[in-house]
Write an enzyme that holds these catalytic residues in place. Structure first.
Site, PDB file in Angstrom:
ATOM      1  N   GLU A 113      22.433  46.413  28.835  1.00 21.51           N
ATOM      2  CA  GLU A 113      21.902  45.729  30.017  1.00 21.51           C
ATOM      3  C   GLU A 113      20.369  45.702  30.027  1.00 21.51           C
ATOM      4  O   GLU A 113      19.751  45.533  31.076  1.00 21.51           O
ATOM      5  CB  GLU A 113      22.426  46.418  31.286  1.00 21.51           C
ATOM      6  CG  GLU A 113      23.933  46.357  31.441  1.00 21.51           C
ATOM      7  CD  GLU A 113      24.418  47.097  32.664  1.00 21.51           C
ATOM      8  OE1 GLU A 113      24.335  46.543  33.772  1.00 21.51           O
ATOM      9  OE2 GLU A 113      24.885  48.240  32.524  1.00 21.51           O
TER      10      GLU A 113
ATOM     11  N   SER B  12      27.790  45.448  34.547  1.00 22.14           N
ATOM     12  CA  SER B  12      27.506  44.014  34.537  1.00 22.14           C
ATOM     13  C   SER B  12      28.637  43.169  33.961  1.00 22.14           C
ATOM     14  O   SER B  12      28.409  42.094  33.422  1.00 22.14           O
ATOM     15  CB  SER B  12      26.206  43.723  33.764  1.00 22.14           C
ATOM     16  OG  SER B  12      25.108  44.265  34.454  1.00 22.14           O
TER      17      SER B  12
ATOM     18  N   TYR C  60      23.730  36.876  36.884  1.00 20.59           N
ATOM     19  CA  TYR C  60      22.287  36.926  36.679  1.00 20.59           C
ATOM     20  C   TYR C  60      21.605  35.607  36.332  1.00 20.59           C
ATOM     21  O   TYR C  60      20.402  35.469  36.554  1.00 20.59           O
ATOM     22  CB  TYR C  60      21.963  37.933  35.566  1.00 20.59           C
ATOM     23  CG  TYR C  60      22.475  39.319  35.856  1.00 20.59           C
ATOM     24  CD1 TYR C  60      21.934  40.084  36.884  1.00 20.59           C
ATOM     25  CD2 TYR C  60      23.514  39.860  35.119  1.00 20.59           C
ATOM     26  CE1 TYR C  60      22.405  41.350  37.163  1.00 20.59           C
ATOM     27  CE2 TYR C  60      24.001  41.132  35.387  1.00 20.59           C
ATOM     28  CZ  TYR C  60      23.438  41.869  36.412  1.00 20.59           C
ATOM     29  OH  TYR C  60      23.917  43.112  36.690  1.00 20.59           O
TER      30      TYR C  60
ATOM     31  N   ARG D  71      25.584  50.832  45.204  1.00 19.04           N
ATOM     32  CA  ARG D  71      26.304  49.641  45.664  1.00 19.04           C
ATOM     33  C   ARG D  71      27.724  49.719  45.141  1.00 19.04           C
ATOM     34  O   ARG D  71      27.934  49.904  43.931  1.00 19.04           O
ATOM     35  CB  ARG D  71      25.631  48.374  45.136  1.00 19.04           C
ATOM     36  CG  ARG D  71      26.058  47.096  45.848  1.00 19.04           C
ATOM     37  CD  ARG D  71      25.721  45.848  45.047  1.00 19.04           C
ATOM     38  NE  ARG D  71      26.681  45.641  43.978  1.00 19.04           N
ATOM     39  CZ  ARG D  71      26.369  45.652  42.678  1.00 19.04           C
ATOM     40  NH1 ARG D  71      25.130  45.838  42.281  1.00 19.04           N
ATOM     41  NH2 ARG D  71      27.318  45.453  41.779  1.00 19.04           N
TER      42      ARG D  71
ATOM     43  N   ASP E 250      31.546  48.001  44.660  1.00 18.32           N
ATOM     44  CA  ASP E 250      32.258  46.726  44.569  1.00 18.32           C
ATOM     45  C   ASP E 250      33.701  46.930  45.007  1.00 18.32           C
ATOM     46  O   ASP E 250      34.351  47.914  44.606  1.00 18.32           O
ATOM     47  CB  ASP E 250      32.205  46.196  43.144  1.00 18.32           C
ATOM     48  CG  ASP E 250      30.778  45.937  42.676  1.00 18.32           C
ATOM     49  OD1 ASP E 250      29.929  45.615  43.538  1.00 18.32           O
ATOM     50  OD2 ASP E 250      30.505  46.069  41.468  1.00 18.32           O
TER      51      ASP E 250
ATOM     52  N   GLU F 146      34.308  50.059  41.611  1.00 16.41           N
ATOM     53  CA  GLU F 146      33.332  50.948  40.986  1.00 16.41           C
ATOM     54  C   GLU F 146      32.132  51.088  41.903  1.00 16.41           C
ATOM     55  O   GLU F 146      31.977  50.353  42.882  1.00 16.41           O
ATOM     56  CB  GLU F 146      32.891  50.413  39.634  1.00 16.41           C
ATOM     57  CG  GLU F 146      32.196  49.058  39.698  1.00 16.41           C
ATOM     58  CD  GLU F 146      31.769  48.555  38.327  1.00 16.41           C
ATOM     59  OE1 GLU F 146      30.744  49.046  37.827  1.00 16.41           O
ATOM     60  OE2 GLU F 146      32.463  47.692  37.770  1.00 16.41           O
TER      61      GLU F 146
ATOM     62  N   ASN G  74      27.820  51.515  41.643  1.00 23.95           N
ATOM     63  CA  ASN G  74      26.636  51.414  40.786  1.00 23.95           C
ATOM     64  C   ASN G  74      25.521  52.252  41.389  1.00 23.95           C
ATOM     65  O   ASN G  74      25.080  51.993  42.509  1.00 23.95           O
ATOM     66  CB  ASN G  74      26.185  49.959  40.686  1.00 23.95           C
ATOM     67  CG  ASN G  74      27.278  49.066  40.132  1.00 23.95           C
ATOM     68  OD1 ASN G  74      27.497  49.006  38.943  1.00 23.95           O
ATOM     69  ND2 ASN G  74      28.003  48.385  41.019  1.00 23.95           N
TER      70      ASN G  74
ATOM     71  N   GLY H 167      21.032  46.450  40.396  1.00 31.27           N
ATOM     72  CA  GLY H 167      20.018  45.482  39.991  1.00 31.27           C
ATOM     73  C   GLY H 167      19.056  45.152  41.123  1.00 31.27           C
ATOM     74  O   GLY H 167      19.401  45.224  42.302  1.00 31.27           O
TER      75      GLY H 167
END
Length: 325
Positions: free
Chosen positions: A25, A153, A223, A262, A264, A278, A280, A284
């Site tokens: 990433e 990602s 992205y 964050r 999901d 998951e 994070n 980002g």
């Protein structure tokens, strides 16, 4: 959300914005880091870019950096390794500590802990061969998600609908990580929810409803395209946002996360049951990123968010004042 804490930019000292690194990433990390660096400089913070792929981490100590803003994603940045190095150097850093970062990076370990705490997450199987992947499909049903256990990602992820696709899906995931996860697919609404803060003071930000083309929220749609729609404030039925925020806060605290993260979530279209996918711990911060988008819905600008996160930098185990004397 509670009022932002006033932050004196000069009091932050010399700040390293960690970006780039060695993971798959890297490109996204550089975009995140450049955004954060510009935001901190605009507010008068003495901030500098620092790429661990091009410099020795020991330079952070040798050059007198006081704090580190971690914008590294994936391995060697989000998995507890850099956090451990910063702990040893006594340099406070943003985001979760060594243990929480390491556990959250591993989707299988994360699921085990969440299930032990009674939190909902899709059924899964850990596999180490094509044959086991085919067997998992028979158990979990089609469609099924095949992905590396320790990657972000959506890299290495495949949605399979029949056994003929399992060999290619397994090979792709295994190229990123020897630990491969097969996960029951949840058809429904895809949402994400950021958290800011630590412990009892942690707060869930507004939920974002993600509407990607054909439901395919992959690396490109995350992205590099403008085809994905983000609905915030979200358009979920009354009461659902609060349920998801409470679930995500518990998921955050259960893993011992701090600073920010964050999570999901998929919401089953038929039952409206939310399932954690998951979390994070180094989200980002690009122009397409979700934490700034959610924070903006509360009235917090990108620049204010960056400064608040920097001010939250800390250590798991601060060294005693006399250490090293």
């Amino acid at each position: 959300m509670s009022a932002m804490v006033p932050v004196d930019p000069q009091a932050m000292g010399k700040v390293a914005v960690l970006m780039g690194g060695h993971s798959a990433e890297r490109a996204v990390s550089l975009m995140s880091g450049q955004g954060v660096l510009a935001a901190l400089l605009a507010q008068g913070v003495d901030a500098q870019a620092f790429d661990p792929a091009q410099r020795d981490l020991g330079d952070l100590k040798r050059e007198g950096f006081d704090r580190a803003f971690i914008n590294l994603h994936g391995r060697f940045g989000e998995d507890g390794t850099v956090q451990g190095a910063l702990e040893l150097m006594g340099i406070p850093y943003t985001g979760s500590g060594v243990l929480a970062s390491s556990v959250a990076m591993d989707k299988i370990m994360t699921k085990r802990i969440w299930l032990a705490e009674g939190l909902s997450t899709p059924a899964w199987r850990q596999v180490d061969s094509v044959e086991q992947t085919i067997a998992a499909l028979a158990e979990l049903g089609a469609p099924m998600i095949v992905k590396p256990a320790r990657e972000g990602s959506s890299l290495g992820l495949t949605k399979v609908t029949d056994a003929a696709q399992c060999a290619q899906a397994y090979a792709l995931a295994a190229r990123h990580d020897p630990e491969v996860l097969c996960e029951q697919f949840v058809a429904g609404d895809e949402v994400t929810c950021p958290v800011l803060g630590t412990g009892a003071q942690a707060l869930a930000l507004p939920v974002i409803h993600i509407v990607a083309p054909d439901g395919n929220y992959d690396y490109e749609h995350k992205y590099f395209t403008d085809d994905t729609h983000y609905i915030v404030p979200c358009d979920l039925p009354a009461g659902e946002e609060a349920v998801i925020q409470a679930l995500v806060l518990k998921a955050f605290r259960t893993l011992g996360c701090r600073g920010w993260a964050r999570a999901d979530v998929m919401i089953d279209a038929r039952t409206r049951q939310p399932y954690l996918l998951e979390i994070n711990t180094s989200p980002g911060m690009t122009s397409h990123s979700l934490v700034p988008m959610s924070a903006r819905a509360t009235g917090m600008s990108y620049e204010q968010l960056c400064l608040q996160l920097l001010a939250s930098a800390s250590l798991d185990n601060p060294l005693p004042a006399h250490a090293g004397d």
